[in-house]
Design a protein around this motif. Structure first.
Motif, PDB file in Angstrom:
ATOM      1  N   LYS A 248     -39.770   4.784-104.917  1.00  0.00           N
ATOM      2  CA  LYS A 248     -39.732   3.662-105.857  1.00  0.00           C
ATOM      3  C   LYS A 248     -38.302   3.144-105.974  1.00  0.00           C
ATOM      4  N   ARG A 249     -38.128   1.843-105.743  1.00  0.00           N
ATOM      5  CA  ARG A 249     -36.792   1.260-105.797  1.00  0.00           C
ATOM      6  C   ARG A 249     -36.831  -0.049-106.598  1.00  0.00           C
ATOM      7  N   LEU A 250     -35.716  -0.326-107.235  1.00  0.00           N
ATOM      8  CA  LEU A 250     -35.593  -1.578-107.975  1.00  0.00           C
ATOM      9  C   LEU A 250     -35.505  -2.733-106.984  1.00  0.00           C
ATOM     10  N   ALA A 251     -36.389  -3.700-107.113  1.00  0.00           N
ATOM     11  CA  ALA A 251     -36.404  -4.843-106.195  1.00  0.00           C
ATOM     12  C   ALA A 251     -35.601  -6.004-106.753  1.00  0.00           C
ATOM     13  N   PHE A 252     -35.829  -6.329-107.997  1.00  0.00           N
ATOM     14  CA  PHE A 252     -35.082  -7.411-108.642  1.00  0.00           C
ATOM     15  C   PHE A 252     -35.394  -7.397-110.130  1.00  0.00           C
TER      16      PHE A 252
ATOM     17  N   MET B 276     -37.718  -6.397 -99.914  1.00  0.00           N
ATOM     18  CA  MET B 276     -37.552  -5.573 -98.716  1.00  0.00           C
ATOM     19  C   MET B 276     -36.093  -5.187 -98.496  1.00  0.00           C
ATOM     20  N   LYS B 277     -35.181  -6.007 -98.991  1.00  0.00           N
ATOM     21  CA  LYS B 277     -33.759  -5.677 -98.835  1.00  0.00           C
ATOM     22  C   LYS B 277     -33.368  -4.431 -99.634  1.00  0.00           C
ATOM     23  N   ALA B 278     -34.253  -3.980-100.490  1.00  0.00           N
ATOM     24  CA  ALA B 278     -33.949  -2.776-101.272  1.00  0.00           C
ATOM     25  C   ALA B 278     -33.979  -1.520-100.410  1.00  0.00           C
ATOM     26  N   PHE B 279     -34.601  -1.610 -99.214  1.00  0.00           N
ATOM     27  CA  PHE B 279     -34.756  -0.416 -98.384  1.00  0.00           C
ATOM     28  C   PHE B 279     -33.687  -0.392 -97.285  1.00  0.00           C
ATOM     29  N   PRO B 280     -33.006   0.740 -97.117  1.00  0.00           N
ATOM     30  CA  PRO B 280     -31.865   0.794 -96.183  1.00  0.00           C
ATOM     31  C   PRO B 280     -32.264   0.636 -94.718  1.00  0.00           C
ATOM     32  N   TYR B 281     -33.496   0.870 -94.365  1.00  0.00           N
ATOM     33  CA  TYR B 281     -33.935   0.768 -92.973  1.00  0.00           C
ATOM     34  C   TYR B 281     -34.482  -0.621 -92.641  1.00  0.00           C
ATOM     35  N   VAL B 282     -34.314  -1.562 -93.558  1.00  0.00           N
ATOM     36  CA  VAL B 282     -34.811  -2.926 -93.356  1.00  0.00           C
ATOM     37  C   VAL B 282     -33.637  -3.869 -93.122  1.00  0.00           C
TER      38      VAL B 282
ATOM     39  N   SER C 163     -30.915 -10.303-108.231  1.00  0.00           N
ATOM     40  CA  SER C 163     -31.026  -9.156-107.316  1.00  0.00           C
ATOM     41  C   SER C 163     -30.412  -7.916-107.966  1.00  0.00           C
ATOM     42  N   PRO C 164     -30.703  -6.730-107.413  1.00  0.00           N
ATOM     43  CA  PRO C 164     -30.129  -5.505-108.000  1.00  0.00           C
ATOM     44  C   PRO C 164     -28.598  -5.539-108.054  1.00  0.00           C
ATOM     45  N   ASP C 165     -27.954  -6.294-107.125  1.00  0.00           N
ATOM     46  CA  ASP C 165     -26.492  -6.370-107.176  1.00  0.00           C
ATOM     47  C   ASP C 165     -26.011  -7.552-108.020  1.00  0.00           C
TER      48      ASP C 165
END
Lengths: 282, 347
Positions: free
Chosen positions: B209-213, B265-271, B305-307
């Motif tokens: 589970k990751r924060l998307a936005f 999808m940018k939340a995932f490091p392999y994307v 975005s998360p950043d």
């Protein structure tokens, strides 16, 4: 016959009917209605929508010499149109409500033709208006709980010795009028934009669910913001077994005037009800 | 019965008449209103609810001054529509639309002023239908496995987030793709649709589970009146989750739900997002209706975005690649080829 002294009891062949039905009545009733609705939700839509629909009600009524208590649940729906657009641009209107009320007989002495009651009411109503062409703001609602004083007046009438249509002679009719006027309401309206579709990503749970909005946006309003009025006139035909048929005309309106959250609703319905008596022979 | 005739029926009829007529006092009859009233209504609704005035540096009072002179009492509905649509286009927002019985306004420049970076026929002939790719159309997703450089690369083409994604279809596709070395998710020229599909698709590529936005909705009529915001997450969904290298292909035709998907999808490091900047459209539109019955919508939320960045005007790719547009008969899609390189080399 203290309570219903305006009835000329001697005109009835069987006093027992009156004694049974007027001293103690506990009824369960079911109603069906045709309704007409006018609705304007200014949060999202300038035009007024109006249309026809149907209602059903289920209720319990306990009538004693001193008071009448009533618990009622109702559901209604209607299809609403405006006169500016094609008919496929309709809105769906739903109304869920529940009422508990108690009125007290205030003129129980002999010689009065009308029985007058005063009492109070706890009222819950949820109005849902689904206007799909408004996309993410398609669902608007007004949910409120209110307390209201009630004024009620009743009068017993008789058919003398004539049979009129299906109304048999010697059976009484009860005509009543009741009005209530909420003084204080606990009301909830949608969020500022009525957005209700976002998901939070955890199991597709809606971010802005109706329930979330309702809980979050409830506030207490008095007459300066929320005005409502509910009244009805009813004619009951009381049969020998103390069951009853009734014809009722009901009319109500609500107007919520908080800036950016306004709505107005006018409702009228013609109800046909059957009251099944539970305890008249106690 | 005489009593009934004399008293009851007139009483009921009188009450019915009185209250039946009362609605006309309480709720006014619909009137289309004149052009100025409708223009003013639309302008004011946008003024109190639109969410990007500050971000886009739009002075909405000036916009009114610019278009109000176009409004006159004798103008036709078509002329009023054009004036209102032009005013809404000042928002430079694909989510700002006006709909009348005879027309609907759309803000096109986001897509039209940019290179296409997508050729559906080329994708179909060169990749999906290539020998041995075994193309399948599973629900809303065209898919195949590309065998190249000794790698098996899954290719998924999703045309529109308007087309619902079903669990069974995604299970089937993911099961088929689990043996692949990497995946290409091609959402170019996908104009958006339902946000439900964003989460159900992105959840198939989530390792955890990751924060998307974060989404903020307008909560008052001030330019900066937003609510406290809500975190939106992507979490694993379905039987299978593909967590090997994934390339998400984008262009300026990616709008609304597709931009949400890209950001998620940018939340995932392999994307890696490969191609061109998306069209944006990260403000959720509301809906409303003018006095004359026309409907409209415009953005009433903003997405961060998360950043902490606002990508309303488009999400930039991690690897920028444009297709060469001078070739009448292209032989390969540079963006897909770059995605293959990323999956092969990790670069």
């Amino acid at each position: 016959m203290l309570v219903f002294n305006n009835v000329k009891a001697q005109t009835y062949k069987t006093d027992t009917i009156l004694n049974q039905c007027f001293s103690k009545e506990t009824d369960i009733y079911f109603s069906a209605a045709l309704n007409a609705v006018y609705h304007q939700d200014k949060m999202f839509s300038a035009p007024t929508y109006n249309g026809l629909g149907a209602d059903v009600r289920l209720g319990f009524q306990k009538r004693r010499i001193n008071s009448i208590s009533q618990l009622q649940f109702s559901f209604g729906s209607a299809i609403l149109y405006n006169n500016l657009q094609a008919l496929h641009n309709y809105a769906q209107y739903y109304n869920f409500s529940s009422i508990f009320q108690k009125v007290y007989h205030i003129n129980k002495y002999k010689g009065k033709k009308n029985s007058i009651y005063l009492g109070w009411q706890l009222y819950q109503s949820g109005i849902f208006n689904v206007n799909k062409q408004l996309q993410n703001s398609a669902l608007a609602y007004a949910l409120y709980f209110s307390t209201a004083p009630i004024f009620r007046v009743e009068r017993l009438l008789n058919l003398n010795n004539k049979q009129i249509f299906f109304l048999k002679k010697n059976y009484p009719l009860r005509l009543s009028y009741q009005a209530s006027f909420p003084l204080c309401s606990y009301l909830s309206r949608p969020n500022y934009n009525g957005i209700s579709h976002l998901v939070d990503g955890t199991g597709n749970i809606l971010q802005y669910t109706i329930v979330n909005d309702m809980v979050k946006n409830f506030k207490v309003y008095t007459l300066n913001r929320f005005i409502a009025f509910d009244n009805k006139v009813e004619l009951q035909y009381i049969m020998k077994n103390n069951n009853k048929w009734s014809l009722q005309y009901s009319w109500a309106f609500q107007a919520f005037n908080k800036p950016y959250y306004q709505y107005r609703n006018v409702y009228s319905g013609v109800f046909i009800s059957f009251y099944g008596n539970l305890k008249s022979l106690e | 019965m005489k009593t009934i005739k004399i008293f009851i029926l007139p009483f009921i009829i009188l009450l019915s008449g009185i209250f039946g007529a009362c609605h006309k006092v309480i709720i006014k009859k619909n009137e289309k209103g004149n052009a100025a009233e409708n223009f003013e209504y639309l302008w004011h609704q946008i003024y109190i609810k639109y969410s990007f005035f500050q971000y886009k540096n739009i002075d909405w009072q000036n916009v009114k001054s610019k278009y109000l002179p176009l409004i006159s009492s004798g103008m036709s509905d078509e002329e009023l529509f054009e004036a209102c649509a032009l005013m809404m286009n000042e928002l430079r927002d694909g989510h700002a639309n006006l709909v009348a019985p005879f027309d609907a306004s759309v803000y096109y420049p986001i897509f039209l002023n940019s290179p296409t970076n997508f050729d559906a026929r080329l994708v179909l002939t060169r990749y999906l239908m290539r020998h041995g790719a075994n193309m399948q159309s599973t629900g809303a997703i065209d898919n195949c496995i590309i065998d190249t450089f000794g790698l098996k690369i899954g290719y998924l083409r999703y045309n529109s987030f308007m087309e619902n994604l079903y669990t069974e279809d995604l299970d089937y596709i993911l099961e088929k793709m689990m043996s692949c070395n990497g995946l290409i998710l091609d959402v170019r020229s996908n104009g958006g649709g339902s946000s439900f599909n964003v989460f159900s698709l992105a959840g198939r590529f989530a390792d955890t589970k990751r924060l998307a936005f974060k989404s903020y909705a307008k909560s008052g009529h001030g330019e900066n009146d937003f609510d406290q915001g809500t975190n939106l997450y992507i979490q694993p969904q379905g039987k299978y989750q593909f967590t090997k290298p994934i390339a998400v292909l984008t262009n300026r035709g990616c709008y609304s739900a597709t931009s949400f998907f890209t950001l998620a999808m940018k939340a995932f490091p392999y994307v890696k997002v490969i191609g061109d900047t998306t069209g944006g459209g990260l403000g959720v539109p509301n809906g409303g209706q003018m006095p004359n019955g026309w409907t409209y919508r415009f953005s009433v939320t903003k997405t961060i975005s998360p950043d902490g960045k606002n990508y309303e005007n488009g999400i930039p790719p991690d690897i920028t690649v444009w297709m060469s547009d001078s070739t009448l008969h292209p032989t390969h899609d540079e963006i897909i080829e770059r995605a293959i390189v990323y999956i092969r080399d990790g670069l």
